[in-house]
Design an enzyme around this catalytic site. Structure first.
Site, PDB file in Angstrom:
ATOM      1  N   ASP A 136       0.842  -1.198   0.000  1.00  0.00           N
ATOM      2  CA  ASP A 136       0.000   0.000   0.000  1.00  0.00           C
ATOM      3  C   ASP A 136       0.877   1.248   0.000  1.00  0.00           C
ATOM      4  O   ASP A 136       2.006   1.214   0.496  1.00  0.00           O
ATOM      5  CB  ASP A 136      -0.872   0.040   1.273  1.00  0.00           C
ATOM      6  CG  ASP A 136      -2.050  -0.920   1.205  1.00  0.00           C
ATOM      7  OD1 ASP A 136      -2.359  -1.451   0.123  1.00  0.00           O
ATOM      8  OD2 ASP A 136      -2.682  -1.128   2.269  1.00  0.00           O
ATOM      9  N   ARG A 187      -1.288  -0.422  -8.697  1.00  0.00           N
ATOM     10  CA  ARG A 187      -2.683  -0.103  -8.344  1.00  0.00           C
ATOM     11  C   ARG A 187      -2.803   1.421  -8.354  1.00  0.00           C
ATOM     12  O   ARG A 187      -2.022   2.105  -7.696  1.00  0.00           O
ATOM     13  CB  ARG A 187      -3.017  -0.625  -6.943  1.00  0.00           C
ATOM     14  CG  ARG A 187      -4.385  -0.178  -6.448  1.00  0.00           C
ATOM     15  CD  ARG A 187      -4.512  -0.269  -4.925  1.00  0.00           C
ATOM     16  NE  ARG A 187      -4.563  -1.620  -4.435  1.00  0.00           N
ATOM     17  CZ  ARG A 187      -4.236  -1.945  -3.162  1.00  0.00           C
ATOM     18  NH1 ARG A 187      -3.814  -1.026  -2.322  1.00  0.00           N
ATOM     19  NH2 ARG A 187      -4.329  -3.190  -2.760  1.00  0.00           N
TER      20      ARG A 187
HETATM   21  C1  FAD Z   1      -8.749  -1.276  -3.416  1.00  0.00           C
HETATM   22  C2  FAD Z   1      -8.317   0.060  -2.912  1.00  0.00           C
HETATM   23  C3  FAD Z   1      -7.056   0.204  -2.361  1.00  0.00           C
HETATM   24  C4  FAD Z   1      -6.623   1.450  -1.908  1.00  0.00           C
HETATM   25  N1  FAD Z   1      -5.320   1.588  -1.478  1.00  0.00           N
HETATM   26  C5  FAD Z   1      -4.873   2.824  -1.164  1.00  0.00           C
HETATM   27  C6  FAD Z   1      -3.511   3.051  -0.856  1.00  0.00           C
HETATM   28  O1  FAD Z   1      -2.677   2.146  -0.836  1.00  0.00           O
HETATM   29  N2  FAD Z   1      -3.121   4.328  -0.554  1.00  0.00           N
HETATM   30  C7  FAD Z   1      -4.014   5.380  -0.563  1.00  0.00           C
HETATM   31  O2  FAD Z   1      -3.611   6.520  -0.326  1.00  0.00           O
HETATM   32  N3  FAD Z   1      -5.320   5.179  -0.854  1.00  0.00           N
HETATM   33  C8  FAD Z   1      -5.765   3.954  -1.150  1.00  0.00           C
HETATM   34  N4  FAD Z   1      -7.089   3.777  -1.461  1.00  0.00           N
HETATM   35  C9  FAD Z   1      -8.068   4.863  -1.194  1.00  0.00           C
HETATM   36  C10 FAD Z   1      -8.154   5.855  -2.330  1.00  0.00           C
HETATM   37  O3  FAD Z   1      -6.972   6.613  -2.412  1.00  0.00           O
HETATM   38  C11 FAD Z   1      -9.340   6.814  -2.144  1.00  0.00           C
HETATM   39  O4  FAD Z   1      -9.154   7.527  -0.956  1.00  0.00           O
HETATM   40  C12 FAD Z   1     -10.707   6.143  -2.096  1.00  0.00           C
HETATM   41  O5  FAD Z   1     -10.777   5.067  -2.963  1.00  0.00           O
HETATM   42  C13 FAD Z   1     -11.812   7.136  -2.481  1.00  0.00           C
HETATM   43  O6  FAD Z   1     -11.609   7.628  -3.772  1.00  0.00           O
HETATM   44  P1  FAD Z   1     -12.440   7.165  -5.073  1.00  0.00           P
HETATM   45  O7  FAD Z   1     -11.463   6.863  -6.143  1.00  0.00           O
HETATM   46  O8  FAD Z   1     -13.364   6.083  -4.738  1.00  0.00           O
HETATM   47  O9  FAD Z   1     -13.171   8.475  -5.573  1.00  0.00           O
HETATM   48  P2  FAD Z   1     -14.054   9.582  -4.871  1.00  0.00           P
HETATM   49  O10 FAD Z   1     -14.198  10.651  -5.905  1.00  0.00           O
HETATM   50  O11 FAD Z   1     -13.511   9.952  -3.543  1.00  0.00           O
HETATM   51  O12 FAD Z   1     -15.432   8.853  -4.677  1.00  0.00           O
HETATM   52  C14 FAD Z   1     -16.248   8.483  -5.772  1.00  0.00           C
HETATM   53  C15 FAD Z   1     -17.544   7.901  -5.228  1.00  0.00           C
HETATM   54  O13 FAD Z   1     -17.261   6.697  -4.525  1.00  0.00           O
HETATM   55  C16 FAD Z   1     -18.046   6.577  -3.365  1.00  0.00           C
HETATM   56  N5  FAD Z   1     -17.146   6.557  -2.203  1.00  0.00           N
HETATM   57  C17 FAD Z   1     -15.843   6.881  -2.169  1.00  0.00           C
HETATM   58  N6  FAD Z   1     -15.338   6.674  -0.933  1.00  0.00           N
HETATM   59  C18 FAD Z   1     -16.354   6.252  -0.185  1.00  0.00           C
HETATM   60  C19 FAD Z   1     -16.466   5.861   1.175  1.00  0.00           C
HETATM   61  N7  FAD Z   1     -15.438   5.896   1.995  1.00  0.00           N
HETATM   62  N8  FAD Z   1     -17.688   5.462   1.627  1.00  0.00           N
HETATM   63  C20 FAD Z   1     -18.748   5.403   0.799  1.00  0.00           C
HETATM   64  N9  FAD Z   1     -18.694   5.749  -0.508  1.00  0.00           N
HETATM   65  C21 FAD Z   1     -17.530   6.163  -0.984  1.00  0.00           C
HETATM   66  C22 FAD Z   1     -18.964   7.752  -3.361  1.00  0.00           C
HETATM   67  O14 FAD Z   1     -20.151   7.371  -4.026  1.00  0.00           O
HETATM   68  C23 FAD Z   1     -18.215   8.790  -4.176  1.00  0.00           C
HETATM   69  O15 FAD Z   1     -19.045   9.724  -4.770  1.00  0.00           O
HETATM   70  C24 FAD Z   1      -7.524   2.554  -1.954  1.00  0.00           C
HETATM   71  C25 FAD Z   1      -8.782   2.409  -2.521  1.00  0.00           C
HETATM   72  C26 FAD Z   1      -9.179   1.201  -3.017  1.00  0.00           C
HETATM   73  C27 FAD Z   1     -10.521   1.098  -3.660  1.00  0.00           C
END
Ligand code: FAD
Length: 312
Positions: A136, A187
């Site tokens: 991560d 990723r």
């Molecule tokens: C498999 C996976 C691994 C990850 N690993 C890392 C990592 O190693 N380092 C790191 O910094 N980040 C990591 N993340 C988190 C990532 O950086 C984002 O903070 C997170 O995924 C929210 O961003 P989004 O791309 O979904 O878009 P956003 O624009 O934030 O969200 C898009 C839509 O998704 C939904 N959504 C998003 N988050 C949530 C929530 N928490 N609860 C409910 N609905 C939500 C909502 O409907 C929102 O409108 C990971 C995410 C995933 C999916």
């Protein structure tokens, strides 16, 4: 702007020992407790049960034993032993062999050399059993050292591992080139940390634009990309780019977090795409949980409703 403010607010709250204690007492206490929506359980057994349910429906998964920023080498050693035990438990359970971990959990913040040794121990145990280990990405102060360690081990022949890049950081376009040149699996995420303006885009719109442009490069030049987002626009874009460039659905995967946009998870799976669910578990769930609240403050309403329901 609100997104940034809410990330900063929940980051601050995540450091409150009082709230941590309070949440720890109630958040996972019962099968219906509020944190269980996003955390698969506190024990590896509970996590394996959750994984079995996901795999039965056609999802793949990556297990994350929650914990970060340990303060001593003893804690780092203990976290490493935990991961070795988890690898054995996964093999015994016969579930998919994929793990996500954080280098600060293995001691990066205490001593870099020890963290590398610990990671090597995990990789050595994982390789013969056919595991894939995803490192991560944490806050920007760890980006360079994380990629350095990854590259060093890659050069030493460890190939069953991948990294994470965050579109929020300006540097990620360069880092993506660097990882693609290596042949590493990336990723792509937007980034969960509250970053300073000296290194990161501050407006959500800019983070999204950067995600779209990195996505194009990753899908066309990357190595089995993991598109980790719940953003329907980015997912649609990924499908379009893949279609335009004849990147078949078995050449990449979508990844989403346990309990987040389960509707979208099902839709993608039903559409013939590979969907891997990131399944966190463990007793140290509070900072992870707070980051999920910071991403979507509406989740707080869900938590409050659950608590109100439980106190009835
Ligand atoms: C498999 C996976 C691994 C990850 N690993 C890392 C990592 O190693 N380092 C790191 O910094 N980040 C990591 N993340 C988190 C990532 O950086 C984002 O903070 C997170 O995924 C929210 O961003 P989004 O791309 O979904 O878009 P956003 O624009 O934030 O969200 C898009 C839509 O998704 C939904 N959504 C998003 N988050 C949530 C929530 N928490 N609860 C409910 N609905 C939500 C909502 O409907 C929102 O409108 C990971 C995410 C995933 C999916």
């Amino acid at each position: 702007m609100l997104g940034r403010a809410s990330k900063a607010f929940f980051h601050l709250v995540s450091q409150s020992a009082f709230l941590k204690q309070l949440a720890s007492r109630y958040g996972m206490a019962r099968p219906t407790s509020f944190a269980r929506r996003f955390i698969a359980g506190e024990t590896v057994g509970e996590a394996i049960d959750a994984v079995r349910a996901l795999e039965a429906r056609g999802f793949t998964q990556t297990l994350d034993h929650l914990g970060e920023s340990v303060a001593s080498l003893d804690e780092a050693d203990a976290a490493t032993r935990d991961y070795l035990g988890i690898i054995d438990a996964i093999v015994e359970a016969g579930i998919g062999r994929n793990i996500s971990l954080k280098l600060t959990q293995l001691g990066l913040g205490v001593d870099k050399a020890s963290a590398i040794d610990n990671l090597r121990k995990v990789l050595e145990r994982a390789e013969p059993a056919g595991f894939f280990i995803r490192i991560d990405m944490e806050s920007s102060s760890h980006t360079e050292v994380t990629l350095d360690i990854f590259e060093t081990l890659w050069e030493q022949g460890y190939r069953h591992m991948g990294v994470v890049l965050q579109s929020a950081l300006w540097r990620s376009a360069q880092d993506l080139k660097r990882m693609n040149a290596l042949g590493a699996r990336v990723r792509l995420v937007k980034g969960a940390y509250n970053e300073p303006k000296s290194v990161a885009y501050q407006r959500k719109k800019d983070v999204d634009t950067a995600y779209a442009s990195l996505l194009q490069i990753l899908l066309t030049e990357g190595h089995y990309p993991a598109i980790a987002t719940h953003d329907p626009e980015m997912i649609e874009l990924a499908r379009r780019i893949a279609g335009d460039h004849a990147v078949l659905p078995d050449r990449f995967e979508f990844q989403m977090l346990y309990g987040v946009r389960r509707d979208l998870q099902r839709t993608l799976l039903g559409g013939g795409y590979r969907v891997r669910i990131y399944v966190p578990f463990g007793r140290e769930w509070f900072p992870y949980f707070m980051r999920r609240l910071g991403e979507r403050p509406a989740n707080l309403a869900f938590v409050l409703r659950s608590i109100a329901g439980e106190s009835r």
